[in-house]
Design a protein around this motif. Structure first.
Motif, PDB file in Angstrom:
ATOM      1  N   LYS A   1       5.775  10.247   6.595  1.00 12.17           N
ATOM      2  CA  LYS A   1       4.241   9.542   7.123  1.00 12.17           C
ATOM      3  C   LYS A   1       2.901   9.080   6.779  1.00 12.17           C
ATOM      4  O   LYS A   1       2.771   9.134   5.572  1.00 12.17           O
ATOM      5  N   SER A   2       2.315   8.350   7.580  1.00 14.67           N
ATOM      6  CA  SER A   2       1.243   7.637   7.086  1.00 14.67           C
ATOM      7  C   SER A   2      -0.053   8.326   7.368  1.00 14.67           C
ATOM      8  O   SER A   2      -0.163   9.086   7.735  1.00 14.67           O
ATOM      9  N   ASN A   3      -0.967   7.727   6.135  1.00 11.32           N
ATOM     10  CA  ASN A   3      -1.945   8.114   6.306  1.00 11.32           C
ATOM     11  C   ASN A   3      -3.027   7.900   7.692  1.00 11.32           C
ATOM     12  O   ASN A   3      -3.850   9.203   7.254  1.00 11.32           O
ATOM     13  N   THR A   4      -2.593   7.746   8.224  1.00  8.06           N
ATOM     14  CA  THR A   4      -2.679   7.596   9.935  1.00  8.06           C
ATOM     15  C   THR A   4      -3.015   8.552  10.827  1.00  8.06           C
ATOM     16  O   THR A   4      -3.345   8.750  11.362  1.00  8.06           O
ATOM     17  N   GLY A   5      -1.684   9.425  10.132  1.00  8.57           N
ATOM     18  CA  GLY A   5      -0.987  10.160  10.728  1.00  8.57           C
ATOM     19  C   GLY A   5       0.229  10.000  11.901  1.00  8.57           C
ATOM     20  O   GLY A   5       1.218  10.859  12.132  1.00  8.57           O
TER      21      GLY A   5
ATOM     22  N   LYS B   1       4.216   9.094  12.460  1.00  6.38           N
ATOM     23  CA  LYS B   1       5.232   9.772  11.537  1.00  6.38           C
ATOM     24  C   LYS B   1       6.196   8.727  11.635  1.00  6.38           C
ATOM     25  O   LYS B   1       6.461   8.483  13.328  1.00  6.38           O
TER      26      LYS B   1
ATOM     27  N   GLU C   1       0.284   4.247  -1.885  1.00 11.22           N
ATOM     28  CA  GLU C   1      -0.715   5.138  -1.613  1.00 11.22           C
ATOM     29  C   GLU C   1      -0.811   5.257   0.170  1.00 11.22           C
ATOM     30  O   GLU C   1      -1.315   6.373   0.386  1.00 11.22           O
ATOM     31  N   HIS C   2      -0.331   4.836   0.889  1.00  9.70           N
ATOM     32  CA  HIS C   2      -0.585   5.253   2.034  1.00  9.70           C
ATOM     33  C   HIS C   2       0.550   6.169   3.172  1.00  9.70           C
ATOM     34  O   HIS C   2       0.341   6.059   4.084  1.00  9.70           O
ATOM     35  N   TYR C   3       1.403   6.691   2.198  1.00 10.92           N
ATOM     36  CA  TYR C   3       2.226   6.808   2.519  1.00 10.92           C
ATOM     37  C   TYR C   3       3.181   8.122   1.896  1.00 10.92           C
ATOM     38  O   TYR C   3       3.225   8.003   0.624  1.00 10.92           O
ATOM     39  N   GLN C   4       3.875   9.304   2.708  1.00 13.02           N
ATOM     40  CA  GLN C   4       4.454  10.061   2.223  1.00 13.02           C
ATOM     41  C   GLN C   4       5.940  10.542   3.346  1.00 13.02           C
ATOM     42  O   GLN C   4       5.488  10.259   3.747  1.00 13.02           O
TER      43      GLN C   4
ATOM     44  N   HIS D   1       0.666  -1.213   0.343  1.00 14.89           N
ATOM     45  CA  HIS D   1       0.245   0.078   0.004  1.00 14.89           C
ATOM     46  C   HIS D   1       1.187   1.566   0.032  1.00 14.89           C
ATOM     47  O   HIS D   1       0.996   2.378   1.412  1.00 14.89           O
TER      48      HIS D   1
END
Length: 99
Positions: free
Chosen positions: A64-68, A70, A38-41, A36
Motif C-alpha cells: 500500500k502506498s502513502n497515497t492509498g 494498493k 518510506e512511501h510504501y507499506q 522513496h
C-alpha cells in the motif's frame, strides 16, 4: 502486522491479492520504491517455492502506498535474481517485523 502465506503458485497469490483490491503493478514503479521506500507499506507477503528448482522461488508483496494505492510487486527469491527494489522491499519487511 504483515500476513505471510505460502502458495502453490505465484498466480494463486496474485489472484488472492487482486480479490483484496491490490491492483497496481508496483514493478512498474521500481525506481520510486528505491528512492522513496518510506512511501510504501508491505501488508502481505506471499512466498512461492519451486518444487524442483530453487531458482523458481519468488515472493509476491502486497503493498500500500502513502497515497492509498494498493498493488503487488513480484520478486525473484534466488541469489542474484533480486532487483534493487526487491532488496529495498525485503529490508522494509524486516523493519516492519521489528515493531
Amino acid at each position: 502486522m504483515k500476513n505471510r502465506y505460502h502458495y502453490a503458485s505465484v498466480l494463486k497469490a496474485l489472484e488472492e491479492l487482486k480479490a483484496k483490491d491490490f491492483t497496481v503493478d508496483f514493478n512498474l514503479l521500481e525506481e520510486d520504491i528505491m528512492r522513496h521506500p518510506e512511501h510504501y507499506q508491505i501488508l502481505h507477503i506471499y512466498r512461492y517455492e519451486g518444487e524442483s528448482d530453487p531458482d523458481d522461488e519468488a515472493i509476491v508483496y502486497g503493498i500500500k502506498s502513502n497515497t492509498g494505492e494498493k498493488g503487488v510487486f513480484v520478486a525473484g527469491f534466488s541469489p542474484g535474481s533480486e532487483s534493487e527494489a526487491a532488496k529495498v522491499l525485503h529490508d522494509l519487511s524486516i523493519k516492519g517485523n521489528q515493531h
